[in-house]
Design a protein around this motif. Structure first.
Motif, PDB file in Angstrom:
ATOM      1  N   ALA A  78       0.831  -1.197   0.000  1.00  0.00           N
ATOM      2  CA  ALA A  78       0.000   0.000   0.000  1.00  0.00           C
ATOM      3  C   ALA A  78       0.867   1.248   0.000  1.00  0.00           C
ATOM      4  N   ARG A  79       0.374   2.284  -0.639  1.00  0.00           N
ATOM      5  CA  ARG A  79       1.108   3.534  -0.733  1.00  0.00           C
ATOM      6  C   ARG A  79       0.230   4.659  -0.198  1.00  0.00           C
ATOM      7  N   GLY A  80       0.871   5.599   0.512  1.00  0.00           N
ATOM      8  CA  GLY A  80       0.161   6.776   0.934  1.00  0.00           C
ATOM      9  C   GLY A  80       0.008   7.728  -0.223  1.00  0.00           C
ATOM     10  N   PRO A  81      -0.808   8.788  -0.019  1.00  0.00           N
ATOM     11  CA  PRO A  81      -1.009   9.766  -1.108  1.00  0.00           C
ATOM     12  C   PRO A  81       0.297  10.378  -1.591  1.00  0.00           C
ATOM     13  N   ARG A  82       1.184  10.686  -0.640  1.00  0.00           N
ATOM     14  CA  ARG A  82       2.453  11.300  -1.036  1.00  0.00           C
ATOM     15  C   ARG A  82       3.301  10.338  -1.859  1.00  0.00           C
ATOM     16  N   ARG A 104       2.190   7.813  -3.641  1.00  0.00           N
ATOM     17  CA  ARG A 104       1.570   7.623  -4.959  1.00  0.00           C
ATOM     18  C   ARG A 104       1.865   8.810  -5.876  1.00  0.00           C
ATOM     19  N   PHE A 105       1.826  10.014  -5.306  1.00  0.00           N
ATOM     20  CA  PHE A 105       2.134  11.209  -6.098  1.00  0.00           C
ATOM     21  C   PHE A 105       3.564  11.166  -6.601  1.00  0.00           C
ATOM     22  N   ALA A 106       4.496  10.778  -5.700  1.00  0.00           N
ATOM     23  CA  ALA A 106       5.905  10.699  -6.095  1.00  0.00           C
ATOM     24  C   ALA A 106       6.101   9.641  -7.179  1.00  0.00           C
ATOM     25  N   HIS A 107       5.412   8.496  -7.009  1.00  0.00           N
ATOM     26  CA  HIS A 107       5.540   7.431  -8.011  1.00  0.00           C
ATOM     27  C   HIS A 107       5.010   7.892  -9.365  1.00  0.00           C
ATOM     28  N   THR A 108       3.884   8.605  -9.345  1.00  0.00           N
ATOM     29  CA  THR A 108       3.328   9.122 -10.602  1.00  0.00           C
ATOM     30  C   THR A 108       4.296  10.093 -11.262  1.00  0.00           C
ATOM     31  N   GLY A 109       4.914  10.955 -10.454  1.00  0.00           N
ATOM     32  CA  GLY A 109       5.894  11.899 -10.997  1.00  0.00           C
ATOM     33  C   GLY A 109       7.079  11.202 -11.627  1.00  0.00           C
ATOM     34  N   ILE A 110       7.543  10.136 -10.993  1.00  0.00           N
ATOM     35  CA  ILE A 110       8.684   9.389 -11.528  1.00  0.00           C
ATOM     36  C   ILE A 110       8.313   8.742 -12.863  1.00  0.00           C
ATOM     37  N   VAL A 111       7.116   8.159 -12.910  1.00  0.00           N
ATOM     38  CA  VAL A 111       6.669   7.512 -14.154  1.00  0.00           C
ATOM     39  C   VAL A 111       6.538   8.536 -15.273  1.00  0.00           C
ATOM     40  N   LEU A 112       5.944   9.700 -14.968  1.00  0.00           N
ATOM     41  CA  LEU A 112       5.777  10.735 -15.987  1.00  0.00           C
ATOM     42  C   LEU A 112       7.137  11.266 -16.446  1.00  0.00           C
TER      43      LEU A 112
END
Length: 285
Positions: A16-20, A22-30
């Motif tokens: 499980a990932r917290g909101p922060r 998940r946001f960081a992971h999305t930024g890395i993917v983008l």
């Protein structure tokens, strides 16, 4: 009266990932996706895909962005998208040269200075201090002017100024790693200096240098763009992000896309590189 129960939040699953997070992971993917897309597009442009960046089309002068010309055209009818992709290739090659030469040589020098110590360490420290104190942009501009502007020349001279930075940082990291147990055990067991360097020290130093390498990529792209913007980089009509921005200044009020798209590409690329650099910094903790 029934006493209220004390409820404890059950720990979530290990994945499980917290909101922060998940946001960081999305930024890395983008960020990784943007850099991958930019690399593929630049390589395709070099291979000849798309419009010729130097071809003039006098029937399509200063056309705004459209399906035919995604980034519009300039005052000579040249396709800005194609020129931007070739500019991305130029910036990418400069950044690659800087990281491979500047980073590779600098890290090796710093690691050797941290292991050998003594006169070698003192000499490396003196040279790095002197080099870092020099006005790098002025010297780079002068050397490029004298040697002639080319991707190789720009990459080599920028690499020369990144070597001291990597050497200083790699030396500091090596001094810390050299006191760790695995290095001390290798010394006690009589391992050769080459084995200690390649098997014990370098594998521990390189992950810690990844954030600096990513920062250097961003710095090299900015430096190449700044040189081209000031007129010391690739000569027109060769495409470069900095040159495209400089050429579009005179028509900023009537053809803003000439400056807007190359500037956006620089900004998004630098942001993406910095996001990945931050990820490597967090991972190395």
């Amino acid at each position: 009266m029934v006493a209220p129960e004390l409820t404890l939040a059950a720990p979530g699953p290990s994945g499980a990932r917290g909101p922060r997070a998940r946001f960081a992971h999305t930024g890395i993917v983008l960020a990784a996706g943007w850099l991958a897309l930019l690399t593929i597009s630049a390589l395709a442009a070099i291979a000849g895909a798309g419009a010729d960046p130097l071809a003039n089309d006098y029937e399509a002068i200063n056309e705004p962005p459209s399906l035919a010309h995604l980034f519009g055209t300039d005052s000579l009818g040249r396709d800005i998208f194609s020129r931007s992709m070739h500019g991305a290739a130029a910036s990418g090659l400069v950044a690659l040269l800087t990281v491979v030469l500047g980073g590779g040589v600098g890290i090796l020098i710093g690691v050797l200075a941290g292991l050998v110590r003594g006169a070698v360490e003192a000499f490396v420290g003196f040279v790095t201090d002197v080099t870092i104190a020099l006005p790098s942009l002025i010297i780079v501009s002068a050397v490029v002017t004298l040697a002639g502007p080319s991707i190789l020349t720009i990459g080599l001279i920028i690499s020369a100024f990144t070597i001291p930075l990597f050497a200083r940082l790699a030396r500091a990291v090596t001094l810390s790693i050299a006191t760790e147990n695995h290095v001390l055990v290798a010394r006690t067991l009589g391992a050769s200096g080459w084995r200690i360097l390649t098997r014990e020290v370098l594998p521990a130093v390189l992950p810690l240098m990844m954030p600096v390498l990513m920062t250097t990529v961003a710095g090299a792209i900015v430096a190449e763009g700044a040189l081209s913007f000031l007129g010391f980089g690739l000569r027109p009509p060769e495409p470069s992000w900095g040159a495209l921005i400089a050429q579009g200044r005179a028509e900023l009020s009537t053809a803003s896309w000439l400056t807007l798209f190359p500037a956006l590409m620089i900004c998004i690329t630098i942001l993406s590189v910095n996001v990945l650099g931050e990820h490597f910094r967090e991972a190395s903790r």
